[in-house]
Design a protein around this motif. Structure first.
Motif, PDB file in Angstrom:
ATOM      1  N   ASN A 197      34.553  42.109  40.046  1.00 42.22           N
ATOM      2  CA  ASN A 197      36.196  41.912  39.867  1.00 42.22           C
ATOM      3  C   ASN A 197      36.469  40.323  39.473  1.00 42.22           C
ATOM      4  OD1 ASN A 197      37.915  44.185  40.665  1.00 42.22           O
ATOM      5  ND2 ASN A 197      36.247  44.490  42.390  1.00 42.22           N
ATOM      6  N   TYR A 198      35.531  39.471  40.063  1.00 41.67           N
ATOM      7  CA  TYR A 198      35.917  38.052  39.714  1.00 41.67           C
ATOM      8  C   TYR A 198      35.551  37.856  37.912  1.00 41.67           C
ATOM      9  CZ  TYR A 198      34.433  33.351  38.841  1.00 41.67           C
ATOM     10  OH  TYR A 198      34.093  32.041  38.232  1.00 41.67           O
ATOM     11  N   ALA A 209      45.993  38.682  30.025  1.00 36.50           N
ATOM     12  CA  ALA A 209      46.673  39.656  31.214  1.00 36.50           C
ATOM     13  C   ALA A 209      46.659  39.177  32.507  1.00 36.50           C
ATOM     14  CB  ALA A 209      45.786  40.713  31.000  1.00 36.50           C
ATOM     15  N   HIS A 210      47.676  38.223  32.770  1.00 40.65           N
ATOM     16  CA  HIS A 210      47.771  37.407  33.957  1.00 40.65           C
ATOM     17  C   HIS A 210      47.783  38.132  35.210  1.00 40.65           C
ATOM     18  CE1 HIS A 210      47.282  33.557  31.640  1.00 40.65           C
ATOM     19  NE2 HIS A 210      48.484  33.912  30.878  1.00 40.65           N
ATOM     20  N   ALA A 211      48.630  39.196  35.073  1.00 40.43           N
ATOM     21  CA  ALA A 211      48.975  40.109  36.255  1.00 40.43           C
ATOM     22  C   ALA A 211      47.939  40.860  36.590  1.00 40.43           C
ATOM     23  CB  ALA A 211      50.346  41.017  36.056  1.00 40.43           C
ATOM     24  N   ALA A 216      42.703  41.473  39.803  1.00 43.65           N
ATOM     25  CA  ALA A 216      41.210  41.676  40.097  1.00 43.65           C
ATOM     26  C   ALA A 216      40.667  40.477  40.785  1.00 43.65           C
ATOM     27  CB  ALA A 216      40.864  41.494  38.684  1.00 43.65           C
ATOM     28  N   TYR A 217      41.380  39.086  40.866  1.00 43.59           N
ATOM     29  CA  TYR A 217      40.933  37.955  41.685  1.00 43.59           C
ATOM     30  C   TYR A 217      41.241  38.338  43.095  1.00 43.59           C
ATOM     31  CZ  TYR A 217      40.652  35.277  37.390  1.00 43.59           C
ATOM     32  OH  TYR A 217      40.157  34.893  36.009  1.00 43.59           O
ATOM     33  N   GLU A 236      41.451  30.517  40.147  1.00 43.45           N
ATOM     34  CA  GLU A 236      41.630  31.424  39.241  1.00 43.45           C
ATOM     35  C   GLU A 236      43.143  32.159  39.456  1.00 43.45           C
ATOM     36  OE1 GLU A 236      40.968  31.335  36.142  1.00 43.45           O
ATOM     37  OE2 GLU A 236      39.678  29.777  36.099  1.00 43.45           O
ATOM     38  N   LEU A 237      43.006  32.716  40.677  1.00 41.98           N
ATOM     39  CA  LEU A 237      44.182  33.589  41.144  1.00 41.98           C
ATOM     40  C   LEU A 237      45.481  32.502  41.165  1.00 41.98           C
ATOM     41  CD1 LEU A 237      45.800  35.916  42.529  1.00 41.98           C
ATOM     42  CD2 LEU A 237      44.846  35.179  44.733  1.00 41.98           C
ATOM     43  N   ALA A 238      45.302  31.388  41.669  1.00 39.20           N
ATOM     44  CA  ALA A 238      46.447  30.391  41.590  1.00 39.20           C
ATOM     45  C   ALA A 238      46.821  30.116  40.263  1.00 39.20           C
ATOM     46  CB  ALA A 238      46.139  29.261  42.357  1.00 39.20           C
TER      47      ALA A 238
END
Length: 283
Positions: A197-198, A209-211, A216-217, A236-238
């Motif tokens: 997923n990472y 595709a940030h959303a 995934a993060y 990366e999530l932030a």
């Protein structure tokens, strides 16, 4: 022939030994006459006769063996003292064991409280991530199909993961995206599903595709894994949340990053600080 002289004490013992029968054969009073010995004197005579018999035994043993006789004194007091010492040692040992049990009980209670607090905290964080995931689901439509076709799964999680990583290292992000998406779908409970997923999120971030990358993060960091890629996944999530114009969620994520990964590598710490500045997080 010269006679060997016996020590005076041996002569005394011999005299007492020969006198023993005389003492033991004291005639009884005639019938009808009063007994000259009362009960106390009788007991005293009995003790004397017993001593004489013991002395005779010592003398005869000395005569027969020629070796000195060692008379052991009564050791009742010594044994009682030894027993008392042992009992004292046992009591001290029991006190030590009781103290250890009390400390162990306290430590166990503290561990249970800590576990309950940690479980509650993890549950709260999981609920927060789930809520964030739900908000992200409506923020952006599903991404278009990746340009590269997904490789056919080999049926071996290790081989499929390695193949997806090789595509990414070769710069084929479209193929890597499809491969990691296929891995997550095929092996949702696989040993490297979180890491897949990472990396899937990485390929989605490259395409903007940030959303979907954020989702995934989130799937990667559930449970806050203590792995080499864990800290980077949180940063990366932030970054994805900042790109989605969700600075408050980004700041909460970075605050959790500081608590969960205080010893993250310097380069990841630097990226976290830059993201914190972009999100205008409170100091």
């Amino acid at each position: 022939m010269r006679l060997r002289r016996l020590p005076a004490v041996w002569l005394t013992l011999a005299v007492l030994a020969t006198a023993g029968p005389a003492l033991s054969q004291t005639p009884l009073p005639a019938e009808g006459q009063p007994d000259p010995l009362d009960s106390r004197d009788a007991r005293r005579v009995e003790r004397m006769e017993k001593v004489v018999r013991e002395l005779r035994s010592v003398v005869f043993q000395l005569r027969d063996s020629g070796r000195p006789v060692v008379v052991q004194p009564a050791d009742t007091d010594a044994r009682l003292a030894e027993l008392g010492q042992r009992l004292g040692d046992l009591e001290q040992t029991l006190r030590g064991v009781n103290g250890s049990l009390e400390r162990t009980t306290r430590d166990l209670d503290e561990a249970r409280r800590d576990k309950a607090a940690l479980t509650s905290q993890v549950q709260a964080l999981t609920e927060r991530l789930t809520a964030l995931e739900g908000r992200l689901a409506s923020a952006e439509p599903p991404p278009a199909e990746a340009a590269g076709p997904a490789p056919a799964p080999a049926g071996d999680p290790a081989k499929d993961f390695t193949q997806a990583r090789q595509l990414m290292l070769a710069g084929d992000y479209d193929g890597a995206e499809a491969a990691f998406a296929g891995y997550v779908e095929t092996y949702p409970d696989g040993p490297r599903a979180a890491e897949a997923n990472y990396w899937w999120g990485k390929t989605l971030s490259v395409r903007g595709a940030h959303a979907n990358a954020a989702q995934a993060y989130i799937a990667a960091i559930r449970g806050w894994p203590q792995t080499s890629w864990g800290p980077d996944a949180v940063v990366e999530l932030a970054r994805s949340l900042v790109a989605l114009k969700k600075p408050a969620d980004a700041c909460q994520t970075l605050a959790e990053f500081a608590r969960r990964y205080p010893k993250a590598p310097a380069n990841i710490q630097s990226r976290a600080a830059a993201t914190r500045t972009q999100a205008k997080c409170a100091a």
